[in-house]
Design a protein around this motif. Structure first.
Motif, PDB file in Angstrom:
ATOM      1  N   THR A 192     -34.325  13.743   5.393  1.00 11.52           N
ATOM      2  CA  THR A 192     -35.309  15.033   5.094  1.00 11.52           C
ATOM      3  C   THR A 192     -35.306  15.565   3.734  1.00 11.52           C
ATOM      4  N   ARG A 193     -36.440  16.159   3.284  1.00 10.53           N
ATOM      5  CA  ARG A 193     -36.109  16.883   2.098  1.00 10.53           C
ATOM      6  C   ARG A 193     -35.228  17.942   1.942  1.00 10.53           C
ATOM      7  N   ASP A 194     -35.108  18.605   3.066  1.00  9.56           N
ATOM      8  CA  ASP A 194     -34.312  19.767   3.326  1.00  9.56           C
ATOM      9  C   ASP A 194     -32.944  19.160   3.728  1.00  9.56           C
ATOM     10  N   GLY A 195     -32.025  19.283   2.811  1.00 14.25           N
ATOM     11  CA  GLY A 195     -30.719  18.823   3.317  1.00 14.25           C
ATOM     12  C   GLY A 195     -30.494  17.670   3.009  1.00 14.25           C
ATOM     13  N   ALA A 196     -31.281  16.377   2.679  1.00 17.74           N
ATOM     14  CA  ALA A 196     -30.991  15.097   2.788  1.00 17.74           C
ATOM     15  C   ALA A 196     -30.526  14.633   4.040  1.00 17.74           C
ATOM     16  N   ILE A 197     -31.030  14.937   5.126  1.00 16.38           N
ATOM     17  CA  ILE A 197     -30.200  14.472   6.229  1.00 16.38           C
ATOM     18  C   ILE A 197     -30.974  13.446   6.823  1.00 16.38           C
ATOM     19  N   PRO A 198     -30.211  12.138   7.162  1.00 15.92           N
ATOM     20  CA  PRO A 198     -30.771  10.789   7.434  1.00 15.92           C
ATOM     21  C   PRO A 198     -31.370  11.019   8.656  1.00 15.92           C
ATOM     22  N   LEU A 199     -32.427  10.385   8.641  1.00 12.29           N
ATOM     23  CA  LEU A 199     -33.355  10.217  10.024  1.00 12.29           C
ATOM     24  C   LEU A 199     -33.402   8.863  10.563  1.00 12.29           C
ATOM     25  N   LYS A 200     -33.523   8.008   9.792  1.00 10.13           N
ATOM     26  CA  LYS A 200     -33.833   6.517   9.852  1.00 10.13           C
ATOM     27  C   LYS A 200     -33.254   5.417   8.987  1.00 10.13           C
ATOM     28  N   SER A 201     -32.696   4.309   9.331  1.00 15.01           N
ATOM     29  CA  SER A 201     -31.879   3.524   8.010  1.00 15.01           C
ATOM     30  C   SER A 201     -32.219   2.135   8.305  1.00 15.01           C
ATOM     31  N   ARG A 202     -31.996   1.429   7.413  1.00 19.12           N
ATOM     32  CA  ARG A 202     -32.416  -0.099   7.404  1.00 19.12           C
ATOM     33  C   ARG A 202     -31.210  -0.793   6.605  1.00 19.12           C
ATOM     34  N   LEU A 203     -30.240  -1.374   7.266  1.00 16.76           N
ATOM     35  CA  LEU A 203     -29.151  -2.093   6.474  1.00 16.76           C
ATOM     36  C   LEU A 203     -29.549  -3.408   5.809  1.00 16.76           C
ATOM     37  N   TYR A 204     -29.083  -3.806   4.574  1.00 20.06           N
ATOM     38  CA  TYR A 204     -29.297  -5.042   3.895  1.00 20.06           C
ATOM     39  C   TYR A 204     -27.930  -5.495   3.636  1.00 20.06           C
ATOM     40  N   ARG A 205     -27.708  -6.937   3.398  1.00 15.69           N
ATOM     41  CA  ARG A 205     -26.658  -7.431   2.702  1.00 15.69           C
ATOM     42  C   ARG A 205     -26.790  -7.743   1.382  1.00 15.69           C
ATOM     43  N   ARG A 206     -25.865  -7.323   0.566  1.00 17.25           N
ATOM     44  CA  ARG A 206     -25.955  -7.414  -0.981  1.00 17.25           C
ATOM     45  C   ARG A 206     -25.172  -8.562  -1.496  1.00 17.25           C
ATOM     46  N   ASP A 207     -24.467  -9.141  -0.621  1.00 14.59           N
ATOM     47  CA  ASP A 207     -23.551 -10.274  -1.198  1.00 14.59           C
ATOM     48  C   ASP A 207     -24.145 -11.742  -0.797  1.00 14.59           C
ATOM     49  N   ASP A 208     -25.380 -11.950  -0.130  1.00 15.67           N
ATOM     50  CA  ASP A 208     -25.601 -13.227  -0.037  1.00 15.67           C
ATOM     51  C   ASP A 208     -27.132 -13.527  -0.963  1.00 15.67           C
ATOM     52  N   GLY A 209     -27.460 -12.804  -1.588  1.00 16.45           N
ATOM     53  CA  GLY A 209     -28.710 -13.186  -2.317  1.00 16.45           C
ATOM     54  C   GLY A 209     -30.135 -12.715  -1.672  1.00 16.45           C
ATOM     55  N   THR A 210     -29.923 -12.119  -0.495  1.00 16.75           N
ATOM     56  CA  THR A 210     -31.230 -11.910   0.192  1.00 16.75           C
ATOM     57  C   THR A 210     -31.626 -10.503   0.141  1.00 16.75           C
ATOM     58  N   ALA A 211     -31.139  -9.496  -0.804  1.00 15.30           N
ATOM     59  CA  ALA A 211     -31.377  -8.052  -0.787  1.00 15.30           C
ATOM     60  C   ALA A 211     -32.725  -8.028  -0.811  1.00 15.30           C
TER      61      ALA A 211
END
Length: 515
Positions: A192-211
């Motif tokens: 949200t713009r009001d409060g930066a409250i997470p609504l939805k997420s998408r995780l990704y790996r940073r250590d395997d070169g596929t970010a």
């Protein structure tokens, strides 16, 4: 609670311990009275034992989860036996209040077991239960919690933010997580713009070169205003993009940096103390865009202190090198000395103000003289410190532009608290599969959702605190548990909140801790 025997009588004190210089010490102490005085103050006779524990943070987070009807909402999405809603709620409660404490220890020693209703008989099965969270269930849970959050907000505008330093997932039985083979993860968030409250997420790996690329990551989160920092600006074609708020490298727009302070106006002193801004336009990626030059007095002071420390370190190193050259203990040739000078003065604008002049050519005859350019130092302080250049295509008020841009900073700070230094699994050695990473990533994201909602509520009540500061204040609200001997039935216990300072009282009222 501790007792001190004086003149044959025992006097009780409420003591809080902590580590000072690495050693356990009593850091606060409050006099309670004799056992008789405590008994008179609390109806029911003299207690057989007493204990103290932090209470406010766990109670406030659980109250917020209850107001969102979290358990029932999750169970409506995941219709399974046993209930996953309560299990996930306890995992989120733990992550939000004691991320560095093992879950069984937190459950046994703290107030959670008394607050959670219906009560979990044990937390030993939580890790196993979270393995029932499939990607489809995770998406459904995020959607239903997001709906509950948006019901509490008037402003439904959303932002898309990348947090590349989201978490390190390390085996639980690794003594030094940094030395173990773990998983580094980033996360893209719709907040949200009001409060930066997470609504939805998408995780990704940073250590395997596929970010994923920054743009492709954000594309999967739904409609939102893209938020980026100056290091990410080069990945985006701002000339053709729409719906964004970000920052640009200061050196890209030197004409803005030389504008006098009188050209800037204050930005909402109640929300942004010490912040001024110049709202104008500039050419960005070939297109004329709205840019906002901001100056923060707080950031200016912090950058000035940091630069002064760095400059002092550099001058000490140069003075040491000059002394070694003069004494003949440094026998390097001119190229070697030049290389050392480059190492000392390179980066963070040191080279703008610190110059070094060499004389002599042969080893043993080379001398060094250094000086600080006071005029250059003054220009650096005036033109760079405390400033940011924001760019956007939104016609929002400046305060909303700044709020949107700062959402990334707030989220990074929150996740450092929730997931640092590493998220670990139970012993024995825990293998972080993709499913486990996504499930425990969900726990951290939901913990951020709850705590950012709480932070927004505190901010609306006039308390401008970070998530960590808010939880620390709440954790300072303690609970005194008086246990009475059995008179034939079950032993009785009475719980009292400790004395509160004005800010703690305001938080206790805001989150209805007296319930």
């Amino acid at each position: 609670m501790v007792g001190k025997k004086i003149g044959g009588r025992t006097y009780y004190y409420l003591a809080e311990s902590g580590r000072v210089d690495g050693k356990p010490r009593v850091v606060t102490q409050r006099y309670l009275g004799t056992a008789e005085e405590i008994a008179r103050a609390v109806p029911g006779g003299e207690p057989a034992s007493t204990s103290y524990r932090p209470y406010g943070d766990v109670a406030a987070v659980w109250s917020t989860l209850s107001r969102l009807d979290f358990v029932n909402r999750v169970d409506d999405v995941v219709r399974a036996k046993p209930s996953l809603g309560l299990t996930l709620a306890v995992a989120v409660l733990h992550r939000a209040t004691a991320p560095a404490t093992p879950l069984p220890e937190w459950w046994t020693a703290g107030p959670a077991a008394d607050l959670v209703r219906p009560r979990l008989s044990t937390v030993d099965g939580i890790w196993k239960a979270l393995e029932r969270l499939t990607p489809e269930r995770i998406a459904g849970i995020e959607d239903t919690v997001a709906s509950a959050v948006l019901e509490a907000l008037d402003d439904h505008a959303a932002l898309a933010v990348d947090v590349p330093q989201f978490a390190a997932f390390a085996p639980a039985d690794c003594t030094l997580p940094s030395a173990c083979q773990g998983v580094l993860a980033g996360v893209g968030l719709r907040v949200t713009r009001d409060g930066a409250i997470p609504l939805k997420s998408r995780l990704y790996r940073r250590d395997d070169g596929t970010a994923p690329t920054f743009a492709s990551l954000m594309a999967g989160l739904g409609p939102a205003t893209l938020v980026f920092h100056s290091g990410q600006a080069a990945q985006l074609d701002l000339g053709s993009r729409s719906g964004f708020v970000g920052s640009l490298p200061l050196t890209d727009h030197p004409e803005l940096l030389t504008q006098p302070a009188s050209a800037r106006k204050r930005v909402d002193p109640e929300r942004f103390a010490g912040l001024t801004a110049l709202d104008t336009h500039a050419v960005v990626d070939g297109v004329r865009r709205r840019v906002v030059l901001t100056h923060s007095a707080t950031l200016h002071a912090a950058q000035s202190r940091a630069f002064a420390d760095e400059l002092a370190t550099a001058t000490r190193e140069l003075d040491g090198l000059a002394e070694a050259l003069a004494a003949g203990t440094h026998r390097g040739d001119r190229a070697q000395v030049h290389a050392e000078l480059g190492r000392v003065t390179r980066g963070r604008r040191i080279e703008r103000v610190l110059t070094a002049v060499l004389s002599g050519n042969r080893p043993g005859e080379i001398r060094l003289e250094r000086r600080i350019d006071a005029a250059a130092l003054a220009r650096l302080d005036e033109e760079f410190f405390g400033k940011q250049v924001l760019v956007t295509d939104r016609d929002w008020p400046i305060g909303d532009v700044v709020t949107a841009y700062r959402a990334r900073t707030h989220l990074e700070s929150t996740f450092r608290w929730l997931t640092g230094p590493a998220v670990t699994g139970p012993t024995p050695r825990w293998e972080w599969t993709r499913q486990r990473i996504e499930a425990h990533g969900l726990v951290s994201v939901l913990a951020a959702t709850i705590t950012h909602l709480m932070r927004r509520e505190a901010d609306r009540a006039g308390m401008n605190l970070s998530v960590r500061e808010l939880l620390d204040q709440l954790a300072g609200i303690g609970e005194l548990v008086l246990r009475y001997p059995s008179t034939g039935g079950r032993p009785r216990a009475k719980r009292l909140l400790t004395e509160l300072d004005p800010e703690q009282q305001a938080l206790a009222d805001l989150f209805q801790l007296s319930r």
